[in-house]
Design an enzyme around this catalytic site. Structure first.
Site, PDB file in Angstrom:
ATOM      1  N   ARG A  80       1.740 -10.639   8.051  1.00  0.00           N
ATOM      2  CA  ARG A  80       0.551  -9.796   7.832  1.00  0.00           C
ATOM      3  C   ARG A  80      -0.062 -10.178   6.483  1.00  0.00           C
ATOM      4  O   ARG A  80       0.652 -10.329   5.499  1.00  0.00           O
ATOM      5  CB  ARG A  80       0.923  -8.308   7.878  1.00  0.00           C
ATOM      6  CG  ARG A  80       1.516  -7.911   9.253  1.00  0.00           C
ATOM      7  CD  ARG A  80       1.610  -6.419   9.414  1.00  0.00           C
ATOM      8  NE  ARG A  80       0.293  -5.819   9.519  1.00  0.00           N
ATOM      9  CZ  ARG A  80       0.063  -4.513   9.379  1.00  0.00           C
ATOM     10  NH1 ARG A  80       1.050  -3.690   9.099  1.00  0.00           N
ATOM     11  NH2 ARG A  80      -1.166  -4.035   9.493  1.00  0.00           N
ATOM     12  N   GLN A 181      -1.445   6.247  13.026  1.00  0.00           N
ATOM     13  CA  GLN A 181      -0.327   6.486  12.112  1.00  0.00           C
ATOM     14  C   GLN A 181      -0.364   7.907  11.540  1.00  0.00           C
ATOM     15  O   GLN A 181       0.674   8.478  11.212  1.00  0.00           O
ATOM     16  CB  GLN A 181      -0.347   5.473  10.960  1.00  0.00           C
ATOM     17  CG  GLN A 181      -0.076   4.035  11.383  1.00  0.00           C
ATOM     18  CD  GLN A 181      -1.341   3.269  11.706  1.00  0.00           C
ATOM     19  OE1 GLN A 181      -2.382   3.851  12.023  1.00  0.00           O
ATOM     20  NE2 GLN A 181      -1.266   1.949  11.641  1.00  0.00           N
ATOM     21  N   ASP A 222      -2.666  -0.908   0.131  1.00  0.00           N
ATOM     22  CA  ASP A 222      -2.017  -2.147   0.565  1.00  0.00           C
ATOM     23  C   ASP A 222      -2.153  -3.247  -0.476  1.00  0.00           C
ATOM     24  O   ASP A 222      -1.330  -4.160  -0.532  1.00  0.00           O
ATOM     25  CB  ASP A 222      -2.566  -2.596   1.910  1.00  0.00           C
ATOM     26  CG  ASP A 222      -2.056  -1.682   3.011  1.00  0.00           C
ATOM     27  OD1 ASP A 222      -2.614  -0.589   3.180  1.00  0.00           O
ATOM     28  OD2 ASP A 222      -1.048  -2.047   3.651  1.00  0.00           O
ATOM     29  N   ASN A 232      -6.914  -0.566   1.730  1.00  0.00           N
ATOM     30  CA  ASN A 232      -6.040   0.378   2.413  1.00  0.00           C
ATOM     31  C   ASN A 232      -6.513   0.472   3.864  1.00  0.00           C
ATOM     32  O   ASN A 232      -7.503  -0.153   4.259  1.00  0.00           O
ATOM     33  CB  ASN A 232      -6.066   1.740   1.712  1.00  0.00           C
ATOM     34  CG  ASN A 232      -4.968   2.674   2.211  1.00  0.00           C
ATOM     35  OD1 ASN A 232      -3.813   2.263   2.321  1.00  0.00           O
ATOM     36  ND2 ASN A 232      -5.312   3.904   2.534  1.00  0.00           N
TER      37      ASN A 232
END
Lengths: 339, 339
Positions: A80, A181, A222, A232
């Site tokens: 990722r 999420q 992130d 993010n």
């Protein structure tokens, strides 16, 4: 959270399969770096700090199997692109593995990364809790909780610490399409601890801000550039714009290893583009015509100008970010050197 | 759109069941006002103008059955609170039924409301198309298309007319949680006509605006107050804030019967609160812990100050709205009187 979602035992990495939550609590066992890479790529484990920890254990598994550490690093690094913690953890493991003789040292280093993350989250929680007054209704997006980290959480860690200190908070949870999420993981974490919450769709945040029912926003990160621009989960930027429009503070909670000082601004952060099928379906159920083209950026970048403060384990960082991020993080390094 | 989604034949109202789209094309037949009320309440038929048309036919069915028109009006009026077209259509039917002897006159009046709506949409399309330049990428939310109206559509009617006039538009479609009218209905309509489109989650709009990939927003309306404040599907307000932040025009397309001049501002518009289960599940599949509380306002109100223009069948209305709405709509009445 009594659930141990990342465990390393008997030379195996056992991960709670977050794709199955909240409907099922299932674990997957990884014995090779390939299995760890697959778990990261398919989001069985997700959340920037948790990805870093899983990758660290993946490097340790590689060391135990006598694999070329550079090849294992490349494999895990290809999973990722956006979360910088992944690359941070891989680099840290690489330097230990390449300078030490034994795989045991690699396992110990991964466990140290894991434990340090929990400790950082506790400190983030303590710093951040002071920003939330008793009675505040706070919105969070995605899952920046125990499940996204080694434990405790970043954004949810702040909320947890505030609640444990006796503050009464109400949490609005953005469901966070496409992968939900918020609905699946954050709702589950908050329900487990009986923290009052409301699940909303991502499209409702503006409505509740306008009604005065949301008084603060707190999210994870992130990757944070040197100027404070923050990548993010997709949707974060929209929340930041809405928070500004309503005069509501917008907080980012993240450990120091989520900062990428090599990037001058968020313009250089690579945004992962995922399969459009995730937008055309929900939990495997088609919700749109199968042929309709869909776009699916997994993250967005919130310019620093929208961020009220960044809560790190070294303290609360406020504008001007370019200066204060450097000051705070170098202070961190100072203190760690003396510890 | 060759699909006839509202048909009245042999004293029966046949509705395309919009809950089943796009996976199935099924019809339901209503022979009583109660069946029509149920179809409206459960969203088998939805969209402010379409609700008004269905209710008009419901009133006609009541007249055919010799039912007390006031009771039928109360029944149909209790189904959904926000769309003003519902009450407008019921009132118009009531005045015909109470001043005329025959049920046939009621059926004719309902058919007239239906045909007038299509004609209004064509005019909205013509006025609105002039606002969209060739090559524009436009975002729409929910479904303000043929399915939401008698045919052609309001927001999608503008897009349709622009495309038919030779303009190349790209349409970004907000999926529109919780009930996914964008993913299910708007995507289906645009795919059917081969209009280039991208499906996105509601949380992505800000990202694509910031990238410069969305250049205009166009939505429908469920009720417009005298000052231009506009109630529309939840999430519309957030888009309006985002459009303002990015300097992107934000258009509302709606027929004159979507205006409620009895309300001075949007503060008085009743917002329908639907069952939280719609937020906890998608297409019947649980996406959150079953016990988590959820909020589910079906609409929000966008203050007039965020709206670049309102496109009605009488022309494009621009600020100051208080004055220009009255002028445009009274001009409408003038012209209709002379027609």
């Amino acid at each position: 959270m009594n659930i141990q979602h990342i465990q390393f035992k008997e030379n195996q990495l056992v991960l709670l399969d977050q794709r199955k939550l909240p409907l099922a609590v299932e674990y997957i066992t990884c014995t090779t770096p390939e299995e760890v890479a697959e778990a990261i790529r398919t989001l069985a484990v997700r959340g920037a700090p948790a990805i870093g920890i899983a990758a660290a254990y993946g490097m340790a598994l590689g060391a135990l199997l006598g694999r070329d550490p550079r090849e294992v690093a490349a494999l895990l690094g290809s999973t990722r692109p956006t979360a910088v913690n992944l690359f941070w953890a891989i680099e840290r493991m690489l330097s230990v593995i390449e300078t030490s003789a034994g795989a045991e040292a690699a396992v110990r280093e991964a466990a140290r990364i894991h434990q340090e993350d929990i400790a950082m989250n506790e400190r983030i929680g303590a710093f951040g809790a002071s920003l939330l007054e008793d009675g505040t209704a706070v919105l969070t997006h995605c899952n920046a909780g125990a499940l996204a980290t080694g434990g405790h959480g970043t954004a949810l860690g702040v909320i947890r610490t505030a609640v444990r200190s006796g503050k009464h908070l109400t949490v609005f949870i953005d469901e966070t399409r496409p992968l939900l999420q918020g609905a699946r993981l954050t709702a589950w974490e908050l329900q487990t601890e009986n923290i009052p919450c409301y699940l909303i769709t991502d499209s409702m945040a503006g409505y509740f801000m306008k009604q005065g029912q949301i008084e603060a926003v707190i999210v994870g990160a992130d990757r944070i550039a040197a100027n404070g621009d923050t990548a993010n989960k997709i949707g974060t930027y929209s929340l930041a714009v809405l928070a500004k429009e309503h005069g509501i503070p917008f907080y980012v909670a993240a450990p120091s290893n989520s900062f990428d000082l090599s990037l001058g601004s968020g313009d250089h952060i690579v945004i992962e583009e995922r399969n459009g099928a995730e937008v055309r379906e929900i939990a495997g159920v088609a919700t749109a015509p199968p042929q309709v083209p869909a776009k699916n950026p997994a993250f967005d970048v919130t310019p620093a100008s929208y961020i009220t403060a960044i809560i790190s384990e070294m303290g609360v960082i406020r504008p001007p970010y370019e200066e204060n991020i450097k000051l705070t993080l170098s202070g961190a390094k100072e203190r760690m050197r003396h510890a």
